[in-house]
Scaffold this active site. Structure first.
Site, mmCIF file in Angstrom:
data_model
loop_
_atom_site.group_PDB
_atom_site.id
_atom_site.type_symbol
_atom_site.label_atom_id
_atom_site.label_comp_id
_atom_site.label_asym_id
_atom_site.label_seq_id
_atom_site.Cartn_x
_atom_site.Cartn_y
_atom_site.Cartn_z
ATOM 1 N N GLY A 25 0.825 -1.241 0.354
ATOM 2 C CA GLY A 25 0.030 0.056 0.386
ATOM 3 C C GLY A 25 0.956 1.802 0.263
ATOM 4 N N ILE A 26 -0.128 2.427 0.883
ATOM 5 C CA ILE A 26 1.136 3.488 1.143
ATOM 6 C C ILE A 26 2.426 3.255 1.276
ATOM 7 C CG2 ILE A 26 1.154 5.980 1.477
ATOM 8 C CD1 ILE A 26 -1.842 5.898 2.027
ATOM 9 N N ASN A 100 4.203 5.055 9.641
ATOM 10 C CA ASN A 100 3.217 4.701 8.226
ATOM 11 C C ASN A 100 2.292 3.797 8.700
ATOM 12 O OD1 ASN A 100 1.987 5.238 5.332
ATOM 13 N ND2 ASN A 100 2.775 3.464 6.170
ATOM 14 N N TYR A 170 -11.374 5.413 15.223
ATOM 15 C CA TYR A 170 -10.540 6.393 14.469
ATOM 16 C C TYR A 170 -9.663 7.291 14.235
ATOM 17 C CZ TYR A 170 -7.269 5.694 9.638
ATOM 18 O OH TYR A 170 -6.354 5.658 8.770
ATOM 19 N N LYS A 174 -6.568 10.329 15.079
ATOM 20 C CA LYS A 174 -5.437 10.861 14.058
ATOM 21 C C LYS A 174 -5.290 12.895 14.556
ATOM 22 C CE LYS A 174 -4.320 7.429 12.645
ATOM 23 N NZ LYS A 174 -2.666 6.899 12.737
ATOM 24 N N ILE A 202 -9.121 9.787 0.081
ATOM 25 C CA ILE A 202 -9.408 8.970 -0.660
ATOM 26 C C ILE A 202 -8.443 8.108 -1.670
ATOM 27 C CG2 ILE A 202 -11.318 7.444 -1.578
ATOM 28 C CD1 ILE A 202 -12.571 9.698 -0.489
ATOM 29 N N GLY A 204 -7.703 4.145 -3.122
ATOM 30 C CA GLY A 204 -6.961 2.883 -4.199
ATOM 31 C C GLY A 204 -6.309 1.637 -2.969
#
Length: 274
Positions: A25-26, A100, A170, A174, A202, A204
């Site tokens: 992912g990110i 992260n 959540y 944050k 948002i 993906g």
């Protein structure tokens, strides 16, 4: 001064970064981008994602950079300290720490249990705190200087600005990350260490698939409809991809951001306007 049309390259010397939650992912996209920027990168994730760790390490090595895979649970300070010690031993002094790693859960506020909230905060809040603290101490030990950057793995820190009811704990976690980012930035400035955050919108990734499914099960929306609905609010007209976020982190990890600290940069294509 370079002549017109001549590319200018900057050699910043040997630099080392740790990216937690970077097996996919990110986080993986960030790690690969930093490798392209010239960093040697430690890939961290939990044991369940060992295959992803190994694959990402191999991809970075194929780019000509050194890389290390290290399993650690960021909610445990001792494991984060071990992660940093192993990185410094094998890759050299720590220049950039990217906190992260994170988790998400979709649940109505009144359905949340104490254990739900505690688990969320163990990873998303204590995990960031542990990374910030241990990295800062290592950077100070090295003589000062460095960059600490925080966010959420494969998720959306945008909820630190615009919370969703189905993501109450959540969102709260944050908000806490933003608070830690600002406070650490104030305290570490004297050591020439900057502390910033990045807030994806948002994206993906598997985490947004989880959010879409969770909200859909409550509202009756079909798979993909929730993301489609939220995506209609994006000014630039599309959901983001991990590379969009990685570009922002690349900037925050570079000398170009040396005069920026205590900020959380929103990378959402235009959902939240500050």
């Amino acid at each position: 001064m370079a002549s017109k049309g001549t590319a200018v390259t900057r050699d910043y010397g040997k630099r080392t970064a740790i990216v937690t939650g970077s097996a996919r992912g990110i986080g993986k996209s960030i790690a690969l981008r930093l490798a392209e920027d010239g960093f040697d990168v430690c890939i961290n994730d939990i044991a369940a994602n060992q295959t992803g760790i190994d694959e990402t390490v191999a991809e970075i090595q194929a780019l000509g950079r050194q890389s290390l895979g290290h399993v650690a649970d960021v909610s445990q300070l001792s494991e984060v300290e071990g992660l940093i010690a192993a990185t410094v031993e094998k890759l050299g002094k720590l220049d950039v720490m990217i906190a992260n790693a994170g988790i998400a859960q979709v649940k109505k506020p009144l359905d949340l249990t104490e254990d739900d909230v505690r688990k969320m905060f163990d990873v998303n809040v204590f995990g960031v705190f542990n990374c910030y603290t241990a990295a800062a101490k290592q950077m100070i030990k090295q003589g000062g200087g460095g960059k600490i950057i925080g966010a959420a793995r494969q998720g959306s820190l945008i909820v630190a600005f615009k919370p969703f009811a189905m993501l109450a704990h959540y969102s709260a976690s944050k908000f806490a990350v933003r608070g830690f980012t600002q406070a650490f930035a104030m305290d570490l400035a004297k050591h020439k260490i900057t502390v910033n955050g990045y807030a994806p919108g948002i994206v993906g990734t598997a985490m947004w698939d989880l959010i879409d499914e969770g909200i859909g099960s409550s509202t009756g929306a079909a798979k993909g409809e929730t993301i489609k609905q939220y995506s209609q609010t994006i000014a630039l007209g599309r959901t983001s991809v991990p590379e969009d976020v990685a570009k922002c982190v690349s900037f925050l990890a570079s000398p170009d951001s040396d005069y920026i600290t205590g900020q959380t940069i929103v990378v959402d294509g235009g959902i939240v306007f500050n």
